[in-house]
Design a protein around this motif. Structure first.
Motif, short mmCIF file in Angstrom:
data_model
loop_
_atom_site.label_atom_id
_atom_site.label_comp_id
_atom_site.label_asym_id
_atom_site.label_seq_id
_atom_site.Cartn_x
_atom_site.Cartn_y
_atom_site.Cartn_z
N GLU A 25 0.94 -0.99 0.03
CA GLU A 25 0.01 -0.02 -0.09
C GLU A 25 0.89 1.29 -0.14
N ARG A 26 0.65 2.06 -1.11
CA ARG A 26 1.39 3.40 -1.06
C ARG A 26 1.37 3.99 0.38
N HIS A 27 2.42 4.65 0.82
CA HIS A 27 2.67 5.50 2.04
C HIS A 27 2.58 4.67 3.33
N ASN A 28 2.49 3.49 3.16
CA ASN A 28 2.62 2.65 4.40
C ASN A 28 4.12 2.34 4.64
N VAL A 29 4.20 1.93 6.05
CA VAL A 29 5.67 1.74 6.34
C VAL A 29 5.86 0.48 6.43
N TYR A 30 6.91 -0.22 6.04
CA TYR A 30 7.32 -1.55 6.00
C TYR A 30 8.50 -1.85 6.85
N GLN A 31 8.65 -3.05 7.51
CA GLN A 31 9.99 -3.33 8.03
C GLN A 31 10.79 -3.96 6.77
N VAL A 32 11.81 -3.55 6.82
CA VAL A 32 12.91 -4.07 5.87
C VAL A 32 13.69 -5.03 6.63
N ILE A 33 14.07 -6.41 5.84
CA ILE A 33 14.82 -7.36 6.24
C ILE A 33 16.13 -7.18 5.51
N PHE A 34 17.36 -6.98 6.24
CA PHE A 34 18.72 -6.84 5.73
C PHE A 34 18.92 -7.99 4.69
N ASP A 35 19.46 -7.70 3.37
CA ASP A 35 19.79 -8.87 2.57
C ASP A 35 20.54 -7.99 1.54
N LYS A 36 22.05 -8.32 2.01
CA LYS A 36 22.77 -7.56 1.12
C LYS A 36 23.02 -8.09 -0.14
N GLU A 37 22.79 -9.20 -0.48
CA GLU A 37 22.87 -9.69 -1.92
C GLU A 37 21.72 -8.86 -2.74
N VAL A 38 20.46 -9.03 -2.18
CA VAL A 38 19.32 -8.56 -3.25
C VAL A 38 19.65 -7.09 -3.33
N GLU A 39 20.06 -6.49 -2.37
CA GLU A 39 20.12 -4.98 -2.39
C GLU A 39 21.29 -4.69 -3.25
N GLN A 40 22.16 -5.32 -3.62
CA GLN A 40 23.18 -5.15 -4.75
C GLN A 40 22.64 -5.24 -6.01
N ASP A 41 21.62 -5.99 -6.18
CA ASP A 41 20.77 -6.37 -7.22
C ASP A 41 19.65 -5.27 -7.49
N GLY A 42 19.68 -4.20 -6.73
CA GLY A 42 18.51 -3.12 -6.89
C GLY A 42 17.29 -3.61 -6.28
N ASP A 43 17.21 -4.70 -5.32
CA ASP A 43 15.90 -4.97 -4.79
C ASP A 43 15.92 -4.67 -3.33
N ILE A 44 14.72 -4.87 -2.73
CA ILE A 44 14.91 -4.61 -1.05
C ILE A 44 13.75 -5.73 -0.53
N ARG A 45 13.94 -6.47 0.30
CA ARG A 45 13.13 -7.46 1.02
C ARG A 45 12.39 -6.54 2.12
N VAL A 46 11.10 -6.95 2.04
CA VAL A 46 10.38 -6.09 3.00
C VAL A 46 9.31 -7.28 3.52
N ILE A 47 8.75 -6.98 4.82
CA ILE A 47 7.39 -7.62 5.35
C ILE A 47 6.43 -6.93 4.72
N ASP A 48 5.49 -7.50 3.78
CA ASP A 48 4.50 -6.87 3.10
C ASP A 48 3.21 -7.18 3.69
N GLU A 49 2.05 -6.81 3.05
CA GLU A 49 0.74 -6.94 3.84
C GLU A 49 0.40 -8.31 3.96
N SER A 50 1.13 -9.25 3.40
CA SER A 50 0.63 -10.90 3.74
C SER A 50 1.45 -11.07 5.04
N GLY A 51 2.19 -10.17 5.69
CA GLY A 51 3.25 -10.64 6.82
C GLY A 51 4.09 -11.42 6.69
#
Length: 78
Positions: A25-51
């Motif tokens: 959901e736009r403008h919602n705050v999500y917890q980010v899970i640190f994942d160095k490998e995916v961040e190097q690829d331009g992605d981010i790992r978050v806990i989304d609305e599914s939990g």
């Protein structure tokens, strides 16, 4: 020993949910899970609305700093 970066909670606000309207959901705050490998690829790992944590394009989010009391409140709800 793990770096503080690996264990400290991080949060991001969703700026764009194109292609993921059921998961983000736009403008919602999500917890980010640190994942160095995916961040190097331009992605981010978050806990989304599914939990669950999933990968999304990092450009869809802005990582933000929250006051400690707000972090604790969010983590208690999660």
């Amino acid at each position: 020993m793990k770096d503080h970066e690996d264990t400290a909670p991080r949060f991001a606000i969703c700026l764009n949910n194109t292609n993921y309207p059921a998961s983000l959901e736009r403008h919602n705050v999500y917890q980010v899970i640190f994942d160095k490998e995916v961040e190097q690829d331009g992605d981010i790992r978050v806990i989304d609305e599914s939990g669950e944590d999933y990968l999304y394009p990092a450009e869809y989010f802005a990582v933000i700093a929250l006051p400690p009391a707000v972090e604790r409140a969010i983590l208690q709800v999660s």
